[in-house]
Enzyme design. Sequence first.
Site, PDB file in Angstrom:
ATOM      1  CE  LYS A   1      -0.897   6.642  57.386  1.00 34.12           C
ATOM      2  NZ  LYS A   1      -1.957   5.713  56.980  1.00 34.12           N
ATOM      3  CG  ASP A   8      -2.024   1.990  55.902  1.00 32.18           C
ATOM      4  OD1 ASP A   8      -2.042   1.543  57.068  1.00 32.18           O
ATOM      5  OD2 ASP A   8      -1.913   3.206  55.648  1.00 32.18           O
TER       6      ASP A   8
HETATM    7  P1  NDP Z   1      -6.061  11.484  53.055  1.00 29.34           P
HETATM    8  O1  NDP Z   1      -6.144  12.856  53.608  1.00 29.34           O
HETATM    9  O2  NDP Z   1      -4.840  11.074  52.293  1.00 29.34           O
HETATM   10  O3  NDP Z   1      -7.313  11.249  52.049  1.00 29.34           O
HETATM   11  C1  NDP Z   1      -8.597  11.660  52.415  1.00 29.34           C
HETATM   12  C2  NDP Z   1      -9.605  11.162  51.388  1.00 29.34           C
HETATM   13  O4  NDP Z   1     -10.910  11.499  51.860  1.00 29.34           O
HETATM   14  C3  NDP Z   1      -9.455  11.812  50.006  1.00 29.34           C
HETATM   15  O5  NDP Z   1      -9.797  10.876  49.025  1.00 29.34           O
HETATM   16  C4  NDP Z   1     -10.480  12.948  50.071  1.00 29.34           C
HETATM   17  O6  NDP Z   1     -10.972  13.344  48.831  1.00 29.34           O
HETATM   18  C5  NDP Z   1     -11.589  12.270  50.855  1.00 29.34           C
HETATM   19  N1  NDP Z   1     -12.471  13.239  51.504  1.00 29.34           N
HETATM   20  C6  NDP Z   1     -12.168  14.069  52.528  1.00 29.34           C
HETATM   21  N2  NDP Z   1     -13.240  14.823  52.840  1.00 29.34           N
HETATM   22  C7  NDP Z   1     -14.246  14.461  51.990  1.00 29.34           C
HETATM   23  C8  NDP Z   1     -15.586  14.881  51.809  1.00 29.34           C
HETATM   24  N3  NDP Z   1     -16.128  15.844  52.569  1.00 29.34           N
HETATM   25  N4  NDP Z   1     -16.322  14.278  50.846  1.00 29.34           N
HETATM   26  C9  NDP Z   1     -15.792  13.302  50.078  1.00 29.34           C
HETATM   27  N5  NDP Z   1     -14.516  12.864  50.192  1.00 29.34           N
HETATM   28  C10 NDP Z   1     -13.749  13.440  51.138  1.00 29.34           C
HETATM   29  O7  NDP Z   1      -6.334  10.515  54.284  1.00 29.34           O
HETATM   30  P2  NDP Z   1      -5.945   8.961  54.445  1.00 29.34           P
HETATM   31  O8  NDP Z   1      -6.068   8.306  53.124  1.00 29.34           O
HETATM   32  O9  NDP Z   1      -4.675   8.843  55.181  1.00 29.34           O
HETATM   33  O10 NDP Z   1      -7.105   8.456  55.418  1.00 29.34           O
HETATM   34  C11 NDP Z   1      -8.406   8.185  54.910  1.00 29.34           C
HETATM   35  C12 NDP Z   1      -9.182   7.356  55.911  1.00 29.34           C
HETATM   36  O11 NDP Z   1      -8.559   6.098  56.107  1.00 29.34           O
HETATM   37  C13 NDP Z   1      -9.280   7.999  57.297  1.00 29.34           C
HETATM   38  O12 NDP Z   1     -10.608   7.876  57.741  1.00 29.34           O
HETATM   39  C14 NDP Z   1      -8.376   7.146  58.177  1.00 29.34           C
HETATM   40  O13 NDP Z   1      -8.860   7.055  59.493  1.00 29.34           O
HETATM   41  C15 NDP Z   1      -8.502   5.797  57.482  1.00 29.34           C
HETATM   42  N6  NDP Z   1      -7.344   4.919  57.751  1.00 29.34           N
HETATM   43  C16 NDP Z   1      -7.564   3.801  58.497  1.00 29.34           C
HETATM   44  C17 NDP Z   1      -6.553   2.934  58.767  1.00 29.34           C
HETATM   45  C18 NDP Z   1      -6.815   1.715  59.574  1.00 29.34           C
HETATM   46  O14 NDP Z   1      -5.866   1.034  59.954  1.00 29.34           O
HETATM   47  N7  NDP Z   1      -8.065   1.385  59.865  1.00 29.34           N
HETATM   48  C19 NDP Z   1      -5.183   3.164  58.264  1.00 29.34           C
HETATM   49  C20 NDP Z   1      -5.064   4.369  57.474  1.00 29.34           C
HETATM   50  C21 NDP Z   1      -6.119   5.203  57.246  1.00 29.34           C
HETATM   51  P3  NDP Z   1     -10.239  14.539  47.983  1.00 29.34           P
HETATM   52  O15 NDP Z   1      -9.115  13.885  47.253  1.00 29.34           O
HETATM   53  O16 NDP Z   1     -11.313  15.034  47.092  1.00 29.34           O
HETATM   54  O17 NDP Z   1      -9.777  15.555  48.969  1.00 29.34           O
END
Ligand code: NDP
Length: 307
Positions: free
Chosen positions: A87, A123
Amino acid sequence: MKEIYTLADLQNWDRVQEKSAAPICLGVSGDPVAHSFSPQMQNAALRACKIKMRYAKFQIAPGELADALQLVRDQNFSGLNLTIPHKAAALQHLDAVDENAGRVGAVNTIKVEKDRLRGFNTDGKGFARAIREEFSVDLRDLRVMVLGAGGAARAIALQCAKENCERLVIANRTADKAEQLAKELRDFFAGPRVFGPGPRLQAIPWEESAFRFQIANIDLVVNATSLGLNRADPSPIPARLLAPHLMIYDTVYSRDRTPLVSAAMEAGARGVNGLSMLLHQGALAFEIWFDREAPLDVMRKALGRID
Ligand code: NDP
């Protein structure tokens, strides 16, 4: 039709495409991509609208994205959806990006216009429509706590800001990213709207005590982290903090209740998973590709929701 196509398939597209069926002109590209529900939803919409095209899954590694986008341009595709991890990376390969996607820093929908690729992000708007559908309330009337500061969280937080929500609290494991996001949104909250105690826009530490301090002044908690994608993941917010007045939106989608949604219900709160956001962001993508209303009920049914 194959379950999943690859870059090698795109490179031999004339040979790979079945001549007897409607051409594949749309798809979702990700790594991994097998879990995506988008093909069933978009193919149902295409059939319902009698558009002679099909939508497929494309397994594309990060290093293959530039080539894949060039091929999509060359092979007369109409558009593409992007999912993890493309993305943000896609931005540099597009000819134009709309204001919203540029601000979010991530593109989830590409429209092919002649040989130009134009990027959008549906989104945030999809999330707003999902909240209205699930809880019969608008973001402007809510005090929202967003967990996460990645692509989805940025789109959601920007939408909350644009819709002038009452409060926005952002928490992320990596604190700098939450603080940076709050900084970027500051101008939206500069107005005179004043409600209850606490600032209208705040980045808080990823700590139980900080969550606890906020909960009484929050209506909607959004999990926009990837926690919950794996069943064994811990809850993004301790279950003991969930209170009956809360609405919980878990962007992780599933046909079952996610663990966070189950915890919300056990606490007497309302909780739903991200299927409705998936539906609405997909419907908005369809509208971008075809300049016509998406058949929402057909798409909803194809996702397995018959409300
Ligand atoms: P990104 O990789 O951009 O962001 C991931 C986020 O999760 C970051 O804020 C990261 O924190 C956090 N994170 C990851 N692992 C952990 C952990 N162990 N503990 C705490 N925080 C954690 O992913 P996206 O933003 O693209 O996706 C995020 C979620 O949104 C996914 O679950 C995805 O399925 C969902 N989504 C759903 C959609 C829908 O239509 N329903 C559409 C788009 C996304 P840090 O910055 O510290 O790494």
